[in-house]
Design a protein around this motif. Sequence first.
Motif, PDB file in Angstrom:
ATOM      1  N   SER A  78     -10.385   5.531   1.586  1.00 59.13           N
ATOM      2  CA  SER A  78      -8.982   5.095   1.512  1.00 59.13           C
ATOM      3  C   SER A  78      -8.658   4.173   2.682  1.00 59.13           C
ATOM      4  CB  SER A  78      -8.043   6.305   1.496  1.00 59.13           C
ATOM      5  OG  SER A  78      -8.255   7.114   2.630  1.00 59.13           O
ATOM      6  N   ARG A  79      -9.667   3.476   3.151  1.00 57.62           N
ATOM      7  CA  ARG A  79      -9.501   2.456   4.189  1.00 57.62           C
ATOM      8  C   ARG A  79     -10.619   1.436   4.046  1.00 57.62           C
ATOM      9  NH1 ARG A  79     -13.617   3.105   7.760  1.00 57.62           N
ATOM     10  NH2 ARG A  79     -14.419   5.190   8.226  1.00 57.62           N
ATOM     11  N   TYR A  80     -10.388   0.271   4.637  1.00 55.22           N
ATOM     12  CA  TYR A  80     -11.442  -0.727   4.668  1.00 55.22           C
ATOM     13  C   TYR A  80     -12.526  -0.283   5.642  1.00 55.22           C
ATOM     14  CZ  TYR A  80      -8.348  -3.850   2.093  1.00 55.22           C
ATOM     15  OH  TYR A  80      -7.541  -4.411   1.134  1.00 55.22           O
ATOM     16  N   LEU A  81     -13.738  -0.728   5.416  1.00 56.96           N
ATOM     17  CA  LEU A  81     -14.844  -0.345   6.285  1.00 56.96           C
ATOM     18  C   LEU A  81     -14.705  -0.989   7.656  1.00 56.96           C
ATOM     19  CD1 LEU A  81     -15.954   0.444   3.454  1.00 56.96           C
ATOM     20  CD2 LEU A  81     -18.206  -0.253   4.277  1.00 56.96           C
ATOM     21  N   ILE A  95     -10.453   0.103  -6.449  1.00 55.03           N
ATOM     22  CA  ILE A  95     -10.032   0.700  -7.719  1.00 55.03           C
ATOM     23  C   ILE A  95      -8.515   0.875  -7.807  1.00 55.03           C
ATOM     24  CG2 ILE A  95     -12.250   1.881  -7.928  1.00 55.03           C
ATOM     25  CD1 ILE A  95     -10.696   4.514  -7.268  1.00 55.03           C
ATOM     26  N   ALA A  96      -7.826   0.838  -6.656  1.00 57.28           N
ATOM     27  CA  ALA A  96      -6.370   1.011  -6.651  1.00 57.28           C
ATOM     28  C   ALA A  96      -5.828   0.681  -5.275  1.00 57.28           C
ATOM     29  CB  ALA A  96      -6.005   2.452  -7.017  1.00 57.28           C
ATOM     30  N   GLY A 149      -9.436   8.593   6.092  1.00 58.92           N
ATOM     31  CA  GLY A 149      -9.027   7.211   5.878  1.00 58.92           C
ATOM     32  C   GLY A 149      -7.525   7.051   5.996  1.00 58.92           C
ATOM     33  N   SER A 150      -6.781   8.081   5.596  1.00 56.72           N
ATOM     34  CA  SER A 150      -5.318   8.045   5.731  1.00 56.72           C
ATOM     35  C   SER A 150      -4.934   7.898   7.194  1.00 56.72           C
ATOM     36  CB  SER A 150      -4.690   9.324   5.159  1.00 56.72           C
ATOM     37  OG  SER A 150      -4.950   9.462   3.794  1.00 56.72           O
ATOM     38  N   ARG A 151      -5.587   8.688   8.056  1.00 58.81           N
ATOM     39  CA  ARG A 151      -5.276   8.613   9.484  1.00 58.81           C
ATOM     40  C   ARG A 151      -5.636   7.247  10.053  1.00 58.81           C
ATOM     41  NH1 ARG A 151      -6.774  12.881  14.375  1.00 58.81           N
ATOM     42  NH2 ARG A 151      -6.570  11.393  16.094  1.00 58.81           N
ATOM     43  N   PHE A 152      -6.810   6.741   9.692  1.00 59.78           N
ATOM     44  CA  PHE A 152      -7.237   5.434  10.204  1.00 59.78           C
ATOM     45  C   PHE A 152      -6.231   4.355   9.814  1.00 59.78           C
ATOM     46  CE2 PHE A 152      -9.322   1.346   9.793  1.00 59.78           C
ATOM     47  CZ  PHE A 152     -10.040   1.244  10.967  1.00 59.78           C
ATOM     48  N   SER A 153      -5.847   4.320   8.538  1.00 60.47           N
ATOM     49  CA  SER A 153      -4.910   3.297   8.067  1.00 60.47           C
ATOM     50  C   SER A 153      -3.539   3.462   8.704  1.00 60.47           C
ATOM     51  CB  SER A 153      -4.796   3.358   6.538  1.00 60.47           C
ATOM     52  OG  SER A 153      -6.026   3.070   5.922  1.00 60.47           O
ATOM     53  N   PHE A 154      -3.086   4.711   8.833  1.00 56.62           N
ATOM     54  CA  PHE A 154      -1.780   4.996   9.427  1.00 56.62           C
ATOM     55  C   PHE A 154      -1.742   4.565  10.889  1.00 56.62           C
ATOM     56  CE2 PHE A 154       1.078   7.999  11.660  1.00 56.62           C
ATOM     57  CZ  PHE A 154       2.259   7.767  10.971  1.00 56.62           C
ATOM     58  N   GLU A 155      -2.754   4.964  11.658  1.00 56.60           N
ATOM     59  CA  GLU A 155      -2.772   4.641  13.081  1.00 56.60           C
ATOM     60  C   GLU A 155      -2.951   3.144  13.310  1.00 56.60           C
ATOM     61  OE1 GLU A 155      -4.436   8.870  14.920  1.00 56.60           O
ATOM     62  OE2 GLU A 155      -5.704   7.077  15.018  1.00 56.60           O
ATOM     63  N   ASP A 156      -3.757   2.515  12.485  1.00 56.93           N
ATOM     64  CA  ASP A 156      -3.966   1.074  12.615  1.00 56.93           C
ATOM     65  C   ASP A 156      -2.655   0.328  12.376  1.00 56.93           C
ATOM     66  OD1 ASP A 156      -5.813  -1.263  12.856  1.00 56.93           O
ATOM     67  OD2 ASP A 156      -5.187  -1.608  10.784  1.00 56.93           O
ATOM     68  N   PHE A 157      -1.930   0.724  11.344  1.00 55.97           N
ATOM     69  CA  PHE A 157      -0.664   0.065  11.016  1.00 55.97           C
ATOM     70  C   PHE A 157       0.398   0.318  12.081  1.00 55.97           C
ATOM     71  CE2 PHE A 157       3.573  -0.051   9.198  1.00 55.97           C
ATOM     72  CZ  PHE A 157       3.574  -1.271   8.540  1.00 55.97           C
ATOM     73  N   SER A 231       0.536   0.408   3.478  1.00 55.06           N
ATOM     74  CA  SER A 231      -0.339   0.457   2.311  1.00 55.06           C
ATOM     75  C   SER A 231      -1.803   0.452   2.732  1.00 55.06           C
ATOM     76  CB  SER A 231      -0.062  -0.735   1.394  1.00 55.06           C
ATOM     77  OG  SER A 231      -0.409  -1.945   2.036  1.00 55.06           O
ATOM     78  N   ARG A 232      -2.661   0.836   1.790  1.00 58.92           N
ATOM     79  CA  ARG A 232      -4.112   0.817   2.034  1.00 58.92           C
ATOM     80  C   ARG A 232      -4.826   0.793   0.685  1.00 58.92           C
ATOM     81  NH1 ARG A 232      -5.197   6.463   2.686  1.00 58.92           N
ATOM     82  NH2 ARG A 232      -3.731   7.694   1.511  1.00 58.92           N
ATOM     83  N   PRO A 233      -6.110   0.438   0.674  1.00 59.84           N
ATOM     84  CA  PRO A 233      -6.855   0.379  -0.583  1.00 59.84           C
ATOM     85  C   PRO A 233      -7.508   1.710  -0.920  1.00 59.84           C
ATOM     86  CG  PRO A 233      -8.233  -0.432   1.168  1.00 59.84           C
ATOM     87  CD  PRO A 233      -6.913  -0.052   1.810  1.00 59.84           C
TER      88      PRO A 233
END
Length: 274
Positions: A78-81, A95-96, A149-157, A231-233
């Motif tokens: 749920s995050r980019y590599l 996929i979404a 992945g949720s944490r990575f995307s959240f913290e990055d944003f 948002s995230r992929p």
Amino acid sequence: MLSRATTLCTIFAGLAFNVHAKETVTVTGSTSVSHVVEVLAETYSQANKETFIAVQGVGSSAGIAAVKQNAADIGMSSRYLKTAEINPDVQTVTIAHDGIALIVNKSNPVTNLTKEQVSKIYHGEITNWKQVGGPDLKMAVVSRENASGSRFSFEDFMGLTQQVAGQTVSDINPQVLVVNTNGTVKSLVSRNTHAIGYISLGSVDDSVKALAFEGVEPSLAKLESGDYKISRPFLMLYKEKKIADNAKAFIDYVISDNGQTIIEKRGYLAANPQ
């Protein structure tokens, strides 16, 4: 005439053969992605009875590693590599798209938070709900584990990271409560009037209250329009040279019209809108 015991042995042997005759595809990774992939797997297996799709929600980092180490047919993220995770042998398929929703207890009167407020909450600079227009209650701040992945995307944003020895690492308050899944975050927040956390937008239900972010309500329509920014992929990963035909067939199903319609119905933004 066959004895009753012989008949039972024959039946059980036949059942065992049917189980083992199925080809198993292992799909491992993000707990957020696994919620919708479990539904897709069940639907796919109904029409493809020779294939069993085994879905395991263990975190995005674990899913990426499993594919690279040939421990799973398909990974979920749920995050980019990260740069260090990119491998020319590994292919990714979007996929979404999903949003990340900030959630509080349903009794909490707060309805909106800004990016600055969220950053200060997770840094430990805002510690009481009265500091953001709520009641005089100490905050109980909930986050996800490092592999999420949720944490990575959240913290990055939210700008909740720092650079240490050339590596990007988390910079949240060490007093934050860390848990393993979306479901655990939601359960804690639903039972604790002090709590705040974040979960997949597609996992929001009436057990918790989702907050507006920068004045924008978290919804699929706002995510699609670009007005809701967190948002995230949702990604699937596989090794192109090693993937079995049945595993590739499942990925093709997920991005097909039927698969994408299921994704939309589950509250996510399809990668290939129908």
